[in-house]
Write a protein that holds these residues in place. Structure first.
Motif, PDB file in Angstrom:
ATOM      1  N   GLY A 144       0.871  -1.268  -0.081  1.00 40.24           N
ATOM      2  CA  GLY A 144       0.054   0.133   0.192  1.00 40.24           C
ATOM      3  C   GLY A 144       0.695   1.230  -0.119  1.00 40.24           C
ATOM      4  N   GLU A 145       2.250   1.335  -0.271  1.00 43.70           N
ATOM      5  CA  GLU A 145       2.798   2.452  -0.144  1.00 43.70           C
ATOM      6  C   GLU A 145       2.870   3.050  -1.249  1.00 43.70           C
ATOM      7  OE1 GLU A 145       6.974   1.862   0.709  1.00 43.70           O
ATOM      8  OE2 GLU A 145       6.674   0.520   2.523  1.00 43.70           O
ATOM      9  N   SER A 146       2.705   4.552  -1.501  1.00 41.72           N
ATOM     10  CA  SER A 146       2.649   5.278  -2.716  1.00 41.72           C
ATOM     11  C   SER A 146       3.924   5.254  -3.315  1.00 41.72           C
ATOM     12  CB  SER A 146       2.506   6.722  -2.461  1.00 41.72           C
ATOM     13  OG  SER A 146       3.506   7.260  -1.667  1.00 41.72           O
ATOM     14  N   TYR A 147       3.864   5.399  -4.697  1.00 41.97           N
ATOM     15  CA  TYR A 147       4.835   5.376  -5.452  1.00 41.97           C
ATOM     16  C   TYR A 147       6.021   6.623  -5.190  1.00 41.97           C
ATOM     17  CZ  TYR A 147       1.942   3.358  -9.122  1.00 41.97           C
ATOM     18  OH  TYR A 147       1.124   2.387  -9.739  1.00 41.97           O
ATOM     19  N   ARG A 148       5.611   7.499  -4.748  1.00 39.34           N
ATOM     20  CA  ARG A 148       6.690   8.780  -4.280  1.00 39.34           C
ATOM     21  C   ARG A 148       7.480   8.260  -2.972  1.00 39.34           C
ATOM     22  NH1 ARG A 148       6.645  13.994  -5.136  1.00 39.34           N
ATOM     23  NH2 ARG A 148       4.525  14.097  -6.052  1.00 39.34           N
ATOM     24  N   HIS A 149       6.590   7.628  -2.059  1.00 41.05           N
ATOM     25  CA  HIS A 149       7.434   6.944  -0.834  1.00 41.05           C
ATOM     26  C   HIS A 149       8.412   5.928  -1.259  1.00 41.05           C
ATOM     27  CE1 HIS A 149       7.690   4.771   2.910  1.00 41.05           C
ATOM     28  NE2 HIS A 149       7.728   5.844   3.529  1.00 41.05           N
ATOM     29  N   ILE A 150       7.856   4.918  -2.246  1.00 37.06           N
ATOM     30  CA  ILE A 150       8.682   4.003  -2.611  1.00 37.06           C
ATOM     31  C   ILE A 150      10.147   4.523  -3.216  1.00 37.06           C
ATOM     32  CG2 ILE A 150       9.019   1.944  -4.051  1.00 37.06           C
ATOM     33  CD1 ILE A 150       6.022   1.603  -3.983  1.00 37.06           C
ATOM     34  N   ALA A 151       9.850   5.522  -4.018  1.00 34.09           N
ATOM     35  CA  ALA A 151      10.910   6.189  -4.845  1.00 34.09           C
ATOM     36  C   ALA A 151      11.919   6.955  -3.877  1.00 34.09           C
ATOM     37  CB  ALA A 151      10.493   7.057  -5.774  1.00 34.09           C
ATOM     38  N   ARG A 152      11.605   7.342  -2.616  1.00 31.86           N
ATOM     39  CA  ARG A 152      12.293   8.100  -1.761  1.00 31.86           C
ATOM     40  C   ARG A 152      13.038   7.157  -0.958  1.00 31.86           C
ATOM     41  NH1 ARG A 152       8.397  11.046   0.237  1.00 31.86           N
ATOM     42  NH2 ARG A 152       8.000   9.655   2.112  1.00 31.86           N
ATOM     43  N   GLU A 153      12.373   5.955  -0.520  1.00 26.84           N
ATOM     44  CA  GLU A 153      12.850   4.966   0.627  1.00 26.84           C
ATOM     45  C   GLU A 153      14.104   4.065  -0.444  1.00 26.84           C
ATOM     46  OE1 GLU A 153      12.698   4.188   3.650  1.00 26.84           O
ATOM     47  OE2 GLU A 153      11.397   6.222   3.686  1.00 26.84           O
ATOM     48  N   LEU A 154      13.643   3.842  -1.640  1.00 30.23           N
ATOM     49  CA  LEU A 154      14.716   3.048  -2.260  1.00 30.23           C
ATOM     50  C   LEU A 154      15.845   3.842  -3.004  1.00 30.23           C
ATOM     51  CD1 LEU A 154      12.309   0.156  -3.745  1.00 30.23           C
ATOM     52  CD2 LEU A 154      13.597   0.256  -1.685  1.00 30.23           C
ATOM     53  N   GLY A 155      15.572   5.115  -3.029  1.00 28.64           N
ATOM     54  CA  GLY A 155      16.384   6.123  -3.777  1.00 28.64           C
ATOM     55  C   GLY A 155      16.733   5.740  -5.414  1.00 28.64           C
ATOM     56  N   ILE A 156      15.297   5.449  -5.996  1.00 31.05           N
ATOM     57  CA  ILE A 156      15.430   5.490  -7.207  1.00 31.05           C
ATOM     58  C   ILE A 156      14.344   6.668  -7.865  1.00 31.05           C
ATOM     59  CG2 ILE A 156      15.942   2.995  -7.341  1.00 31.05           C
ATOM     60  CD1 ILE A 156      13.207   2.474  -7.555  1.00 31.05           C
ATOM     61  N   ASN A 157      14.407   6.790  -9.234  1.00 29.47           N
ATOM     62  CA  ASN A 157      13.420   7.554  -9.864  1.00 29.47           C
ATOM     63  C   ASN A 157      11.990   7.185  -9.833  1.00 29.47           C
ATOM     64  OD1 ASN A 157      11.853   9.006 -12.437  1.00 29.47           O
ATOM     65  ND2 ASN A 157      13.791  10.260 -12.214  1.00 29.47           N
ATOM     66  N   ARG A 158      11.110   8.177  -9.646  1.00 26.36           N
ATOM     67  CA  ARG A 158       9.551   7.856  -9.444  1.00 26.36           C
ATOM     68  C   ARG A 158       9.214   7.393 -10.522  1.00 26.36           C
ATOM     69  NH1 ARG A 158       5.118  11.232  -9.374  1.00 26.36           N
ATOM     70  NH2 ARG A 158       6.359  12.987  -9.512  1.00 26.36           N
ATOM     71  N   LYS A 159       9.635   7.921 -11.713  1.00 26.58           N
ATOM     72  CA  LYS A 159       9.020   7.298 -13.027  1.00 26.58           C
ATOM     73  C   LYS A 159       9.513   5.674 -13.183  1.00 26.58           C
ATOM     74  CE  LYS A 159       9.309  11.738 -15.625  1.00 26.58           C
ATOM     75  NZ  LYS A 159       9.910  12.189 -16.893  1.00 26.58           N
ATOM     76  N   THR A 160      10.463   5.378 -12.687  1.00 33.66           N
ATOM     77  CA  THR A 160      10.989   3.969 -12.683  1.00 33.66           C
ATOM     78  C   THR A 160      10.151   3.256 -11.784  1.00 33.66           C
ATOM     79  OG1 THR A 160      13.274   4.421 -12.918  1.00 33.66           O
ATOM     80  CG2 THR A 160      12.731   2.452 -12.085  1.00 33.66           C
ATOM     81  N   VAL A 161       9.638   3.645 -10.752  1.00 32.12           N
ATOM     82  CA  VAL A 161       8.646   3.011  -9.795  1.00 32.12           C
ATOM     83  C   VAL A 161       7.318   2.955 -10.425  1.00 32.12           C
ATOM     84  CG1 VAL A 161       7.485   2.995  -7.663  1.00 32.12           C
ATOM     85  CG2 VAL A 161       9.790   3.827  -7.670  1.00 32.12           C
ATOM     86  N   THR A 162       6.839   3.828 -10.859  1.00 33.52           N
ATOM     87  CA  THR A 162       5.761   3.819 -11.895  1.00 33.52           C
ATOM     88  C   THR A 162       5.603   2.906 -12.846  1.00 33.52           C
ATOM     89  OG1 THR A 162       5.348   6.273 -11.340  1.00 33.52           O
ATOM     90  CG2 THR A 162       4.045   5.343 -12.970  1.00 33.52           C
ATOM     91  N   SER A 163       6.685   2.708 -13.603  1.00 33.90           N
ATOM     92  CA  SER A 163       6.830   1.827 -14.597  1.00 33.90           C
ATOM     93  C   SER A 163       6.844   0.219 -14.275  1.00 33.90           C
ATOM     94  CB  SER A 163       8.136   2.159 -15.451  1.00 33.90           C
ATOM     95  OG  SER A 163       8.250   1.171 -16.527  1.00 33.90           O
ATOM     96  N   ILE A 164       7.326   0.081 -13.245  1.00 31.98           N
ATOM     97  CA  ILE A 164       7.554  -1.394 -12.464  1.00 31.98           C
ATOM     98  C   ILE A 164       6.038  -1.740 -12.309  1.00 31.98           C
ATOM     99  CG2 ILE A 164       8.205  -2.683 -10.698  1.00 31.98           C
ATOM    100  CD1 ILE A 164      10.785  -1.254 -10.834  1.00 31.98           C
TER     101      ILE A 164
END
Length: 487
Positions: A13-33
């Motif tokens: 249930g984590e948001s894309y923004r939160h995942i990107a910040r925690e893992l240190g990767i681009n938010r667009k990458t998280v969105t694509s995955i």
């Protein structure tokens, strides 16, 4: 790993923004995955047959990588590639001329050359493509299985031994039979053509037959010269050997030792199993005897007994001798392979014929054998027999004291100095009288028949002289390792 963590966090249930910040990767990458994961779930839910299910499963579990196949090289241009190929070809020519060396052109050197020539390219790029030039495509091998009695493989291997206190390189002529897993070897001091043929003859004699095919690499004993890239002119001596025994000759491709796969391993195996622990021997014959004993042990599980039934018919030993002619000089010597050998003195000035084998030769005059000699290992040495000079020495007994032939028989020289120095003719007469005796018996007879032992003296003096003679004889035994024959 990040792909799994992104999906795992998304499912929690984590948001894309939160995942990107925690893992240190681009938010667009998280969105694509996450988008592709959701598409995979929908495809799996709507799949109606097996192939659709398989495709949807792959979309869910397989990690995608970036497709760089269409990306253009910006620095590795066609001009750079062409120049690197030129450098690689020059390197191959250098390797051929120098042989084994430590002057290889490294990726660092290639990069420096390219930079000096004005090419803007990074070292890592150069190193990547230079490594590709040097790496050969891995070759697939086809496993072979030969029938019994069909194939025999031959090669030479080197081994260092200490014999009689001297260390030198010797050569193993190794023969391996892949079908029966039988292998054998003979020890030699060189790799000359006579040795090459002798190994074949000895092996065929031992197994009592001939193999249908013998396989060799491109050694000088096999190939006389290369004609073009693929044609080879076979050695005439090998052709004669094969015609006599009836086997076919199979020569491997250049630099293709794997084509004799069984043998390549056997050479190393024999060297390791036979001479890794034992390398010191009193004589060459002792080393050869030891090798034979070890090979019998190593071949206990072979099928050589069964294979003998499938060999070509046995033929008498092939005549190995090479024919040569020499003129006898004024010292009654012949010069052969940079060494001097004596012949009977009545042959001075005449031509004699030599029948040369791998380790000895026979001398003929008017088709009659006059003497034979073991070959000398080395050059500019002498092998002299005092019996070849008896006729001349009887006419010139004074020449015996400083004769080279006497110096080459230190045991005889010692006896001469002890007992016969004042009576050289008597020494020569006794030498002729006992010429048929073995050497140890000859020395004993010469010492007992010396003038000193025949002197008529009072019993005490005679006994003293006898004891002195016996003491001299014992000293000679110790000096030359001879055993007493007479008491």
């Amino acid at each position: 790993m990040k792909h799994f963590e992104v999906i795992s966090r998304y499912r929690q249930g984590e948001s894309y923004r939160h995942i990107a910040r925690e893992l240190g990767i681009n938010r667009k990458t998280v969105t694509s995955i996450c988008s592709k994961y959701k598409e995979g779930l929908r495809a799996l839910e709507t799949s109606t047959h097996e192939k659709e299910v398989e495709k949807a499963t792959e979309a869910l579990v397989l990690t995608r990588s970036y497709d760089s196949s269409k990306r253009k090289n910006r620095t590795y241009t066609q001009e750079v590639e062409r120049r690197m190929k030129e450098l690689y070809q020059e390197e191959l020519i250098k390797n051929k001329r120098l042989g084994t060396h430590k002057q290889a052109l490294t990726a660092i050197a290639v990069h420096e050359i390219l930079m000096q020539e004005g090419h803007s390219i990074g070292y890592r790029t150069v190193a990547h493509y230079w490594r590709q030039f040097k790496e050969k495509a891995k070759e697939a091998f086809i496993r072979q299985e030969y029938p019994l009695g069909y194939r025999l493989e031959f090669d030479f291997g080197e081994v260092k031994l200490e014999i009689a206190g001297k260390v030198r390189t010797y050569y193993l002529a190794v023969l391996a039979c892949p079908a029966s897993d039988f292998y054998w070897a003979y020890l030699y001091t060189n790799q000359k053509q006579e040795v090459f043929q002798d190994a074949h003859v000895q092996f065929f004699e031992m197994v009592g037959g001939v193999y249908h095919e013998v396989v060799y690499d491109n050694m000088r004993n096999v190939v006389s010269r290369f004609i073009g890239r693929s044609k080879k002119e076979l050695n005439e001596s090998l052709i004669k050997l094969s015609l006599y025994y009836g086997f076919n000759i199979n020569v491997t491709n250049c630099f293709s030792g794997h084509e004799k796969g069984t043998l390549e391993g056997r050479v190393k195996h024999i060297r390791q199993q036979c001479f890794a622990k034992a390398y010191q021997f009193p004589t060459f014959e002792a080393a050869q005897g030891y090798l034979t004993e070890q090979l019998i042990r190593l071949n206990q599980r072979s099928q050589i007994v069964e294979e003998k039934q499938h060999l070509l018919a046995y033929r008498p030993p092939f005549e190995l001798a090479q024919i040569a002619q020499c003129r006898v000089n004024k010292y009654s010597h012949i010069q052969f392979e940079n060494n001097a050998y004596s012949v009977p003195d009545y042959l001075v000035g005449q031509m004699v014929q030599l029948k040369v084998y791998h380790d000895y030769f026979v001398v003929y005059a008017n088709h009659t054998e006059v003497c034979r000699h073991q070959k000398i290992e080395g050059s500019h040495q002498y092998q002299l027999d005092i019996y070849h000079y008896l006729k001349t020495l009887m006419r010139k007994p004074g020449a015996l004291q400083h004769a080279l032939v006497l110096k080459h028989s230190p045991d005889l020289k010692t006896l001469y100095e002890l007992y016969y120095k004042e009576k050289p003719r008597e020494f020569l007469v006794k030498l002729d009288q006992y010429r048929e005796l073995p050497k140890d018996q000859l020395l004993h007879k010469l010492s007992l028949a010396s003038p000193a032992s025949e002197m008529k003296l009072p019993s005490k003096k005679a006994e003293a002289i006898t004891h002195a003679i016996e003491a001299d004889w014992q000293r000679l035994n110790r000096l030359y390792g001879l055993e007493r024959v007479y008491s």
